[in-house]
Design a protein around this motif. Structure first.
Motif, mmCIF file in Angstrom:
data_model
loop_
_atom_site.group_PDB
_atom_site.id
_atom_site.type_symbol
_atom_site.label_atom_id
_atom_site.label_comp_id
_atom_site.label_asym_id
_atom_site.label_seq_id
_atom_site.Cartn_x
_atom_site.Cartn_y
_atom_site.Cartn_z
ATOM 1 N N ARG A 95 2.074 1.877 -3.786
ATOM 2 C CA ARG A 95 0.724 2.560 -4.192
ATOM 3 C C ARG A 95 0.477 3.972 -4.459
ATOM 4 O O ARG A 95 0.130 4.699 -4.966
ATOM 5 N N PHE B 222 -9.499 2.619 -1.957
ATOM 6 C CA PHE B 222 -7.523 3.137 -2.694
ATOM 7 C C PHE B 222 -7.795 4.560 -3.468
ATOM 8 O O PHE B 222 -7.853 5.853 -2.846
ATOM 9 N N SER C 196 -7.390 -1.497 0.703
ATOM 10 C CA SER C 196 -7.126 -1.600 -1.006
ATOM 11 C C SER C 196 -8.560 -1.361 -1.741
ATOM 12 O O SER C 196 -8.581 -1.475 -2.643
ATOM 13 N N GLU D 8 0.782 -1.372 0.101
ATOM 14 C CA GLU D 8 0.139 -0.148 -0.154
ATOM 15 C C GLU D 8 0.811 1.276 -0.647
ATOM 16 O O GLU D 8 0.654 1.956 -0.758
#
Length: 399
Positions: free
Chosen positions: A137, A384, A381, A134
């Motif tokens: 990302r 996101f 997730s 994460e």
């Protein structure tokens, strides 16, 4: 909900008394040849200094580094609940390449519950994990990510589990220290976190603007934030006295030792007054093992509320701490985005619904997004794209 007059007074005084948190001296680089465990235990003489300044840092490489980023292990200064300067650990991931004007926008991330033992600190178990993915990302989206371990988790001292005051300080002070470690990091930041970290982000939204005025807080994102823990403990205690009661079961037993240890960091809590002999004997497990170990059936995971609480025990002291640290009664200073999976069995959706209702009912700026068939771990997730869009908006970023 309980009022928080003391918190309002404290927040006002912090605005007047806040000090400049950046040190003129660069952080001391830690010798990479030294044992990693030594990083978390600074010499006492090095701890003194302004909150939000950096004690030392170390570049992280290999699998523990966040892909696409310069990744640092960090030791920085904050204040505990008794206003004592303490060392706090964490990590900082900074995108590679040229930073935009004003520096990389910063997310100060609060991890979810791992435990209260030092070995449970998030920075000690980076490796290849969902949390690391994460972070990657966000780095790929052009954000620096500071990730605190919280006070007393990994470093000397006791961890104030679910104590909003020290949680938000940990988020704000690493956000300030990030610029000292890497000059390409900007001063503006958003508080963000999951579960316990969501709880921390909520308190940052109420208190961190006054705590770190040199680091402008633009907003907070709370993913499945813990709330109404006092009510969950009350229901568990009710189940002890009601043989047919089914409320208060679930995960709450596993978190009781963490809640007790957290409460003990700010007040005198005697667990023998309300816990069974079996539960008292298992309390030390929380001092050495993380949540995974606590969940084992021969430990806290095998206990029902009747195994945890005595029928006539006095839990009023613990409940006062939990109620005083419930985010439903906060007065927010920045906009907040709350995200909740409807299939979450760890942080009940009903608790988050109630928290948001309380806040919105008082006119607080809360944007609430709910996700069907999403559980506690998948909310990060699953949300996101929505979170990225919201955070971009806070920074004025157009994609």
């Amino acid at each position: 909900m309980h009022t928080r007059i003391a918190r309002v007074i404290a927040a006002s005084s912090l605005v007047l008394a806040a000090s400049a948190c950046s040190s003129d001296q660069p952080p001391v680089e830690f010798a990479s040849a030294a044992p990693l465990s030594a990083f978390y235990h600074p010499e006492a003489a090095t701890v003194a200094g302004p909150r939000g300044s950096v004690i030392r840092s170390q570049l992280i490489t290999g699998e523990r580094a966040v892909p696409g980023a310069r990744t640092y292990l960090v030791l920085y200064r904050s204040l505990d609940a008794q206003e004592k300067t303490v060392a706090v650990s964490g990590t900082l991931a900074v995108p590679e390449g040229v930073a935009p004007e004003g520096g990389w926008p910063l997310i100060s991330w609060g991890p979810g519950s791992t435990g209260v033992a030092d070995v449970c600190a998030a920075s000690r178990s980076e490796g290849s994990s969902p949390s690391r993915e994460e972070q990657a990302r966000w780095v790929a989206a052009g954000y620096a990510v500071a990730r605190t371990d919280y006070l007393g988790l990994g470093t000397p001292g006791e961890h104030g589990y679910m104590i909003g005051e020290t949680e938000h300080r940990a988020l704000a002070d690493i956000a300030t220290g990030a610029r000292e470690i890497d000059k390409s990091v900007g001063s503006r930041w958003v508080a963000m976190g999951h579960s316990q970290g969501g709880h921390a982000a909520m308190f940052a939204a109420a208190d961190s603007a006054g705590w770190a005025p040199s680091s402008p807080l633009l907003g907070a994102v709370a993913l499945a934030p813990a709330s109404h823990l006092g009510e969950q403990v009350r229901m568990a205690k009710w189940a002890v006295s009601n043989p047919l009661g089914k409320l208060g079961t679930g995960d709450i037993s596993v978190y009781v030792p963490l809640l007790v240890r957290g409460a003990q960091t700010i007040t005198d809590i005697d667990p023998t007054r309300f816990l069974t002999d079996r539960a008292v004997s298992l309390l030390p497990v929380a001092d050495s093992e993380c949540t995974g170990g606590l969940r084992e059936k021969d430990k806290w995971g095998g206990l029902s509320p009747k195994d945890v609480f005595t029928r006539d025990g006095d839990i009023s002291g613990l409940l006062r701490v939990l109620d005083d640290n419930d985010p439903g009664g906060l007065r927010l200073t920045v906009p907040v985005l709350v995200l909740q999976g409807r299939a979450d069995l760890t942080v009940p959706a009903a608790s988050t619904d109630a928290m948001v209702s309380e806040l919105q009912g008082r006119g607080e700026s809360v944007d609430y997004r709910k996700y069907d068939e999403v559980d506690h771990s998948r909310i990060v997730s699953a949300s996101f794209a929505d979170v990225l869009s919201w955070v971009d908006g806070r920074f004025g970023i157009a994609r």
